[in-house]
Design a protein around this motif. Structure first.
Motif, PDB file in Angstrom:
ATOM      1  N   CYS A 289       0.527 -18.587  49.209  1.00  0.00           N
ATOM      2  CA  CYS A 289       0.048 -17.240  48.871  1.00  0.00           C
ATOM      3  C   CYS A 289       0.806 -16.592  47.716  1.00  0.00           C
ATOM      4  CB  CYS A 289       0.117 -16.332  50.101  1.00  0.00           C
ATOM      5  SG  CYS A 289       1.810 -15.914  50.564  1.00  0.00           S
TER       6      CYS A 289
ATOM      7  N   CYS B 196       0.708 -19.768  56.526  1.00  0.00           N
ATOM      8  CA  CYS B 196       0.639 -20.345  55.181  1.00  0.00           C
ATOM      9  C   CYS B 196       0.995 -21.833  55.202  1.00  0.00           C
ATOM     10  CB  CYS B 196       1.568 -19.596  54.229  1.00  0.00           C
ATOM     11  SG  CYS B 196       0.793 -18.120  53.533  1.00  0.00           S
TER      12      CYS B 196
ATOM     13  N   CYS C  66       6.162 -18.511  48.079  1.00  0.00           N
ATOM     14  CA  CYS C  66       5.350 -19.331  48.978  1.00  0.00           C
ATOM     15  C   CYS C  66       4.290 -20.102  48.156  1.00  0.00           C
ATOM     16  CB  CYS C  66       4.666 -18.419  49.993  1.00  0.00           C
ATOM     17  SG  CYS C  66       3.490 -19.249  51.060  1.00  0.00           S
TER      18      CYS C  66
ATOM     19  N   CYS D 297       6.150 -18.693  53.454  1.00  0.00           N
ATOM     20  CA  CYS D 297       6.478 -17.363  53.952  1.00  0.00           C
ATOM     21  C   CYS D 297       6.184 -17.235  55.446  1.00  0.00           C
ATOM     22  CB  CYS D 297       5.719 -16.296  53.167  1.00  0.00           C
ATOM     23  SG  CYS D 297       3.960 -16.258  53.536  1.00  0.00           S
TER      24      CYS D 297
HETATM   25 ZN   LIG Z   1       2.535 -17.404  52.178  1.00  0.00          ZN
END
Ligand SMILES: [Zn+2]
Length: 115
Positions: free
Chosen positions: A7, A24, A4, A20
């Protein structure tokens, strides 16, 4: 394995998934939009400042000034809104309707475009 971009977690699920989670994806996109809004605002501020300087130095539609004078007032030569090239090949730079033309010896002609 894809991760991702927000994150750094591993992405599980569909092969075309970019983030993800929705959270996000949203925070990533919000940050990108905020950065581009800041860029536009900063550019507009620079243009506004350049415009005010030209307006202040050129109250009578046409005059001459020096590079030193422009720089002293905080003029930034990287910011203008358009370029006008005459048939003779002379290049005017415009900040909206206020234009400037580089002359010999670090001088500039300032002109206001007629509407
Ligand atoms: Zn993420």
């Amino acid at each position: 394995m894809k991760t991702c971009p927000e994150c750094g977690d591993k992405i599980v699920g569909r092969i075309d998934k970019k983030f993800c989670s929705d959270a996000c994806r949203n925070s990533y996109n919000n940050r990108i939009n905020k950065d581009s809004k800041n860029l536009i605002r900063n550019t507009n501020n620079r243009l506004r400042k350049n415009y005010r300087i030209l307006e202040e130095l050129n109250p009578d539609q046409k005059t001459k000034t020096s590079r030193a004078k422009l720089i002293e007032k905080g003029f930034d030569f990287n910011y203008f809104t358009s370029i006008y090239t005459t048939k003779a090949g002379t290049v005017y730079y415009f900040v909206y309707d206020q234009g400037y033309l580089p002359l010999e010896g670090d001088y500039f002609a300032l002109v206001k475009r007629e509407n």
